[in-house]
Design an enzyme around this catalytic site. Structure first.
Site, PDB file in Angstrom:
ATOM      1  N   TYR A 154     -12.575   6.614  34.921  1.00  0.00           N
ATOM      2  CA  TYR A 154     -13.751   7.198  34.289  1.00  0.00           C
ATOM      3  C   TYR A 154     -14.414   8.130  35.289  1.00  0.00           C
ATOM      4  CZ  TYR A 154     -17.300   7.432  30.665  1.00  0.00           C
ATOM      5  OH  TYR A 154     -18.127   7.871  29.675  1.00  0.00           O
TER       6      TYR A 154
ATOM      7  N   LYS B 299       2.515  -1.524   9.784  1.00  0.00           N
ATOM      8  CA  LYS B 299       3.261  -0.293  10.060  1.00  0.00           C
ATOM      9  C   LYS B 299       3.173   0.042  11.553  1.00  0.00           C
ATOM     10  CE  LYS B 299       5.546   2.977   7.904  1.00  0.00           C
ATOM     11  NZ  LYS B 299       5.765   3.272   6.507  1.00  0.00           N
TER      12      LYS B 299
ATOM     13  N   GLU C  52       0.265   7.055   4.410  1.00  0.00           N
ATOM     14  CA  GLU C  52       0.815   5.804   3.873  1.00  0.00           C
ATOM     15  C   GLU C  52       0.035   5.349   2.647  1.00  0.00           C
ATOM     16  OE1 GLU C  52       3.828   2.907   4.433  1.00  0.00           O
ATOM     17  OE2 GLU C  52       3.388   4.699   5.616  1.00  0.00           O
TER      18      GLU C  52
ATOM     19  N   ASP D  27       6.193   7.039   2.380  1.00  0.00           N
ATOM     20  CA  ASP D  27       6.581   6.545   1.054  1.00  0.00           C
ATOM     21  C   ASP D  27       7.487   7.545   0.340  1.00  0.00           C
ATOM     22  OD1 ASP D  27       4.980   4.244   1.332  1.00  0.00           O
ATOM     23  OD2 ASP D  27       3.213   5.375   0.752  1.00  0.00           O
TER      24      ASP D  27
ATOM     25  N   GLY E 179       7.889   9.235  -9.293  1.00  0.00           N
ATOM     26  CA  GLY E 179       6.678   9.313  -8.483  1.00  0.00           C
ATOM     27  C   GLY E 179       6.988   9.899  -7.119  1.00  0.00           C
ATOM     28  N   ALA E 180       6.202   9.504  -6.115  1.00  0.00           N
ATOM     29  CA  ALA E 180       6.344  10.076  -4.777  1.00  0.00           C
ATOM     30  C   ALA E 180       7.742   9.868  -4.216  1.00  0.00           C
ATOM     31  CB  ALA E 180       5.300   9.452  -3.851  1.00  0.00           C
ATOM     32  N   ALA E 181       8.231   8.634  -4.249  1.00  0.00           N
ATOM     33  CA  ALA E 181       9.545   8.349  -3.668  1.00  0.00           C
ATOM     34  C   ALA E 181      10.661   8.984  -4.473  1.00  0.00           C
ATOM     35  CB  ALA E 181       9.747   6.838  -3.573  1.00  0.00           C
TER      36      ALA E 181
END
Length: 397
Positions: free
Chosen positions: A38, A93, A135, A161, A195-197
């Protein structure tokens, strides 16, 4: 399930709540250490970074720090649980990033009223990080959020995803096709789930050479007459025809890829698929069709699921730690399609190599080799870092 619930809750609560902690990477045991950690010593790297922002990679942990960020709108298979309830997943994760690729993570749960508010929050905190892993963000907002962040940030942004799933599916499919004597350019592929996947998987397969893909969602086949198409799935729509539902498009299909819901695929539809079919039933925790039911219908198929208790688990942990490791090592400003394809091909190649004894021990197996029950590497294979991260770094721009 009651036993699983208790063990899971105890695991997260004891001996210390949560799954993460922050440890110092430098000594701080003396007055001299403190003066370097510091004030006054810390002023020196501040000046160096102010003079040249690239020095942040030299004097801070930016180059090995990823943000795992969510708004909690699509948590696992549980739906919109909100940002706070999503924190155990984001911590999980982070554990995988650290365990498999040595990457540090801050999990960040954002209470945002709109996608633009979420985007601005991420932009505001981005200087801290070397990469952003999005995510559990619901579609279609996840597409807009990722695209906007890619435009506004100079560090890799990755929605796992979508793209993590796509990389693993592509890797597994390359090997399944070889075993079944087929090629990506010639097979008929049917997706259940857009969807997304699903959309990301289909787009990556198209980039890699697939030419015949039909997407099906809860409203039926995605054709260009559908009024509910959005920017992310419109390019995947097929020419309108009499094929309106899943049962219409399954006959003679070579490949079925499910990213939808439990029991969504009637085993009877597998009967009409082409010879040597491939079925990826990836809904979690319960697949579109159980392997026992699929194998009872066809003895010539290759099957994969998202579960660890069946052969051929499509597991995102095979991708995202090593994809980010390669991107961070290359100081990449973005994750490109070439990097994703490189990861998929590296995973595919690794599954064809002899399996080391330590992997067999980890999974309590006496033998394992490339074949119908082993088309994708196991997550605890120590070779993944070298194979995947190196391939990604070499493909980085």
């Amino acid at each position: 399930m009651d036993d699983l619930k208790k063990r899971a809750l105890d695991y997260h609560q004891f001996p210390t709540p949560g799954k993460l902690s922050v440890d110092s990477s430098k000594p701080c045991a003396t007055q001299d250490d403190l003066s370097l950690a510091y004030t006054p010593g810390v002023a020196e790297p501040v000046r160096e970074i102010h003079a040249d922002p690239a020095n942040a990679y030299k004097y801070t942990n930016k180059g090995n720090l990823v943000a795992v960020i969510t708004d909690g709108t699509a948590v696992l298979g549980l739906g919109d649980m909100g940002p706070l309830a999503s924190k155990p997943v984001m911590e999980g994760k982070a554990v995988l990033f650290k365990r498999f690729a040595g990457i540090d993570v801050f999990d960040i749960e954002v209470n945002a009223k709109t996608p633009d508010e979420f985007i601005q929050t991420v932009v505001n905190i981005a200087p801290t990080f070397g990469g952003i892993n999005l995510e559990d963000i619901a579609a279609p907002h996840c597409f807009y959020i990722e695209n906007e962040l890619k435009k506004r940030l100079d560090i890799p942004v990755f929605h796992d995803d979508q793209h993590g799933t796509a990389v693993i599916v592509a890797a597994a499919l390359l090997n399944a096709l070889e075993l079944q004597g087929k090629t990506l350019a010639r097979v008929k592929i049917v997706f259940l789930g857009a969807g997304a996947a699903g959309c990301s998987c289909a787009k990556l397969l198209k980039l890699m050479g697939a030419t015949n893909i039909t997407m099906v969602d809860r409203s039926g086949v995605l054709d260009s007459n559908r009024p509910d198409l959005h920017d992310n799935n419109r390019e995947l729509a097929v020419v309108p025809s009499n094929n309106k539902v899943l049962a219409d498009v399954m006959p003679d299909a070579d490949v079925f890829i499910g990213v939808s819901a439990k029991n969504a695929l009637d085993p009877a539809l597998i009967k009409g698929m082409a010879s040597n079919p491939i079925v990826f039933a990836l809904a979690n925790p319960d697949p579109e069709v159980l392997p026992s039911l699929a194998h009872a219908v066809r003895d010539d198929l290759i099957m994969a699921t998202g579960r660890s208790d069946f052969p051929n688990q499509v597991n995102n942990a095979l991708c995202f730690p090593y994809l980010f490791r390669g991107a961070l090592d290359a100081k990449a400003k973005k994750i490109t399609e070439n990097m994703k394809i490189a990861a998929a091909k590296a995973l595919s190649a690794l599954a064809r190599e002899p399996v080391p004894e330590e992997v067999l021990k980890a999974y309590q197996l006496s033998a394992l080799s490339f074949g119908k029950d082993y088309i994708i590497p196991k997550p605890f294979d120590p070779r993944l870092m070298k194979y995947v991260s190196t391939a990604v770094a070499e493909a980085a721009e």
